[in-house]
Design an enzyme around this catalytic site. Structure first.
Site, PDB file in Angstrom:
ATOM      1  N   HIS A 112      50.720  25.588 -19.439  1.00  0.00           N
ATOM      2  CA  HIS A 112      51.480  24.936 -18.388  1.00  0.00           C
ATOM      3  C   HIS A 112      50.416  23.954 -17.568  1.00  0.00           C
ATOM      4  CE1 HIS A 112      55.219  27.426 -18.655  1.00  0.00           C
ATOM      5  NE2 HIS A 112      55.103  26.636 -19.754  1.00  0.00           N
ATOM      6  N   CYS A 139      39.396   7.486 -11.477  1.00  0.00           N
ATOM      7  CA  CYS A 139      38.960   8.532 -12.668  1.00  0.00           C
ATOM      8  C   CYS A 139      37.429   8.303 -12.722  1.00  0.00           C
ATOM      9  CB  CYS A 139      39.872   8.183 -14.044  1.00  0.00           C
ATOM     10  SG  CYS A 139      39.085   8.842 -15.611  1.00  0.00           S
TER      11      CYS A 139
HETATM   12 ZN   LIG Z   1      40.495   7.550 -16.948  1.00  0.00          ZN
END
Ligand SMILES: [Zn+2]
Length: 235
Positions: A112, A139
């Site tokens: 999960h 990111c």
């Molecule tokens: Zn990324």
């Protein structure tokens, strides 16, 4: 289980019951509420699309909270089993905390997802993440501000199902620890393991919806029943 002629492969499914004694609560502990939130408001892709700030803030809280918790005797017992057992020991966990790893286990499959990962929906890379996501950090791989919690929400497909099925196919013993037996596909693992020839054991605080499927059920808090089971197994 009878006399053993060869090292046995053991697959262990763990759920909320093994982390409860470490102070980690879940939806199922509170009548469908989690920190005053309904499941459908914080743990579905629709909720994230509708109110991303609410969802990110909720998981930021959870991510911060688990880092203040510690593994308990049950986590440590499973790590000891992995170290000392001659056969393969695989933990398949429904939990998204990292208490198995911090308890010392290495062969852990998180079906999960994990609180301590962020998943970039732009480049599809998962990065270790311990801080907040609410401010939309970039990111670390592609720089896009498209990170979401790496959690399998209700309505999404669990991770690593092929690896889990392979592990179940190779299992001589399947053990379920602290799971409700109510959430599929995990609730079906015991039947699959049985069909594939494994012995089955349930360790749980109370009888579960799935208890009837197990060869044996032992009741009690995980820290007690898991430790006793591992001690007996290792002699
Ligand atoms: Zn990324």
């Amino acid at each position: 289980m009878g006399a053993m002629t060869a090292p046995q492969n053991i697959v262990i499914l763990t759920g909320a019951g093994i982390s409860a004694e470490s102070g980690i609560d879940t939806f199922r502990g509170g009548g469908g509420l989690w920190e005053q939130h309904r499941v459908e408001d914080v743990a579905t892709p629709e909720a994230f699309a509708r109110d991303p700030d609410l969802v990110l803030r909720f998981y930021d809280m959870r991510r911060a909270a688990i880092q203040t918790r510690e593994p308990n005797a049950a986590h440590r017992a499973l790590a000891r089993l992995e170290r000392e057992w001659a056969g393969q020991v695989t933990v398949v966990t429904q939990n998204v905390d990292d208490l198995h790893e911090r308890g010392g286990s290495h062969a852990v499959i998180h079906m999960h997802g994990e609180h301590l990962n962020a998943w970039c929906t732009a480049c599809d890379v998962r990065s270790r993440w311990t801080g907040p996501l609410i401010d939309r950090p970039p990111c670390p791989v592609c720089g896009t501000r498209a990170l979401r919690p790496d959690i399998v929400w209700f309505g999404e497909i669990p991770y690593h199902m092929d690896a889990i099925q392979s592990a179940l196919a190779a299992a001589d013993l399947f053990v379920s620890i602290g799971t409700s037996g109510a959430v599929y596909p995990a609730a079906g693992f015991v039947r699959l393991a049985r069909e594939l020839g494994a012995a089955t054991l349930e360790l749980n605080l109370e009888r579960s919806q799935g208890s009837a499927w197990f060869d044996e059920t032992r009741l009690g808090p995980a820290s007690a029943v898991v430790t006793a089971w591992v001690d007996a197994l290792l002699g």
